[in-house]
Design a protein around this motif. Structure first.
Motif, PDB file in Angstrom:
ATOM      1  N   MET A   1     -25.766 -31.815  25.889  1.00  0.00           N
ATOM      2  CA  MET A   1     -24.855 -31.109  26.793  1.00  0.00           C
ATOM      3  C   MET A   1     -24.503 -32.012  27.983  1.00  0.00           C
ATOM      4  N   LEU A   2     -25.521 -32.672  28.561  1.00  0.00           N
ATOM      5  CA  LEU A   2     -25.286 -33.538  29.724  1.00  0.00           C
ATOM      6  C   LEU A   2     -24.489 -34.789  29.334  1.00  0.00           C
ATOM      7  N   ILE A   3     -24.729 -35.295  28.146  1.00  0.00           N
ATOM      8  CA  ILE A   3     -23.952 -36.440  27.650  1.00  0.00           C
ATOM      9  C   ILE A   3     -22.484 -36.031  27.484  1.00  0.00           C
ATOM     10  N   GLU A   4     -22.252 -34.858  26.902  1.00  0.00           N
ATOM     11  CA  GLU A   4     -20.876 -34.373  26.717  1.00  0.00           C
ATOM     12  C   GLU A   4     -20.179 -34.115  28.058  1.00  0.00           C
ATOM     13  N   GLN A   5     -20.943 -33.688  29.062  1.00  0.00           N
ATOM     14  CA  GLN A   5     -20.377 -33.445  30.401  1.00  0.00           C
ATOM     15  C   GLN A   5     -20.214 -34.746  31.192  1.00  0.00           C
TER      16      GLN A   5
ATOM     17  N   VAL B   1     -36.133 -27.760  35.720  1.00  0.00           N
ATOM     18  CA  VAL B   1     -35.942 -26.422  36.303  1.00  0.00           C
ATOM     19  C   VAL B   1     -34.955 -25.633  35.450  1.00  0.00           C
ATOM     20  N   TYR B   2     -33.895 -26.282  34.993  1.00  0.00           N
ATOM     21  CA  TYR B   2     -32.922 -25.637  34.098  1.00  0.00           C
ATOM     22  C   TYR B   2     -33.621 -25.090  32.856  1.00  0.00           C
ATOM     23  N   GLU B   3     -34.512 -25.887  32.272  1.00  0.00           N
ATOM     24  CA  GLU B   3     -35.271 -25.429  31.101  1.00  0.00           C
ATOM     25  C   GLU B   3     -36.225 -24.299  31.472  1.00  0.00           C
ATOM     26  N   CYS B   4     -36.889 -24.415  32.620  1.00  0.00           N
ATOM     27  CA  CYS B   4     -37.854 -23.386  33.043  1.00  0.00           C
ATOM     28  C   CYS B   4     -37.177 -22.056  33.381  1.00  0.00           C
ATOM     29  N   THR B   5     -35.888 -22.090  33.783  1.00  0.00           N
ATOM     30  CA  THR B   5     -35.156 -20.850  34.059  1.00  0.00           C
ATOM     31  C   THR B   5     -34.489 -20.311  32.793  1.00  0.00           C
ATOM     32  N   HIS B   6     -34.751 -20.960  31.656  1.00  0.00           N
ATOM     33  CA  HIS B   6     -34.157 -20.565  30.374  1.00  0.00           C
ATOM     34  C   HIS B   6     -32.632 -20.629  30.421  1.00  0.00           C
ATOM     35  N   HIS B   7     -32.114 -21.720  31.009  1.00  0.00           N
ATOM     36  CA  HIS B   7     -30.686 -22.045  31.029  1.00  0.00           C
ATOM     37  C   HIS B   7     -29.863 -21.047  31.827  1.00  0.00           C
ATOM     38  N   LYS B   8     -30.433 -20.539  32.902  1.00  0.00           N
ATOM     39  CA  LYS B   8     -29.729 -19.586  33.762  1.00  0.00           C
ATOM     40  C   LYS B   8     -28.493 -20.246  34.371  1.00  0.00           C
ATOM     41  N   ASP B   9     -27.417 -19.486  34.525  1.00  0.00           N
ATOM     42  CA  ASP B   9     -26.215 -20.018  35.168  1.00  0.00           C
ATOM     43  C   ASP B   9     -26.559 -20.507  36.573  1.00  0.00           C
TER      44      ASP B   9
END
Length: 193
Positions: free
Chosen positions: A25-29, A95-103
């Motif tokens: 996702m980060l590579i695509e962005q 943190v993104y992973e720990c929040t389960h990909h929260k917006d």
């Protein structure tokens, strides 16, 4: 494809508990790529910032800023109301992973810098009248430097919440990436029981 040219970076982050899907996702962005020396490059064009991370035996970090107090970030969701502010891109992604990909906006200051923090707030968290219109969530390390930043250095003009993992995690982990790796390991142990 971009990800086929980032095999080492994808594997490096995967070994730190970050799934391939998130790296992709980060590579695509265009927020992440692999340079010709196989280093991990966290890139933010709008901020004119590169944070390089060595992926081989010798671990190192180099920050290249064309704009003072620039920061690395990525966004999840259309109009997120939460802004997660971390020290490093790897902690940000953790943190993104720990929040389960929260917006939210996931921002890395590249260290602990009050001016960079205020720049993030000005760029992302204020309305046209200068009022705070987003939820600021600081996810800095809980070591002495992180504690000192929250207790003494951070500008307290804007309300924020300091995120912390569980007490057990703060005792055994030094940062959010350690927490992610511990949680991933515990999920695997539970899954295979």
């Amino acid at each position: 494809s971009k990800k086929s040219h980032a095999k080492n970076v994808r594997n490096y982050l995967y070994n730190r508990g970050i799934p391939f899907a998130t790296s992709d996702m980060l590579i695509e962005q265009n927020r992440l790529y692999e340079d010709y020396r196989r280093n991990c490059v966290f890139y933010c064009e709008t901020q004119k910032l590169c944070i390089l991370r060595g992926t081989r035996e010798e671990k190192w970090t180099k920050i290249i800023r064309a704009i003072p107090n620039s920061y690395w970030f990525f966004k999840k969701g259309t109009n997120p109301t939460d802004i997660y502010i971390c020290e490093s891109p790897i902690d940000c992604i953790s943190v993104y992973e720990c929040t389960h990909h929260k917006d939210g906006y996931y921002c890395a200051m590249a260290g602990l810098k009050n001016r960079t923090y205020l720049r993030i707030v000005r760029d992302l968290a204020l309305d046209s009248e200068g009022n705070l219109c987003k939820n600021l969530k600081l996810a800095v390390d809980w070591d002495q430097a992180g504690k000192n930043f929250l207790d003494n250095e951070i500008d307290r003009t804007y309300k924020f919440v300091a995120l912390r993992p569980t007490d057990t995690e703060t005792e055994s982990c030094k940062d959010w990436n350690d927490v992610l790796q511990l949680r991933s390991k515990n999920r695997l142990i539970w899954y295979f029981k």
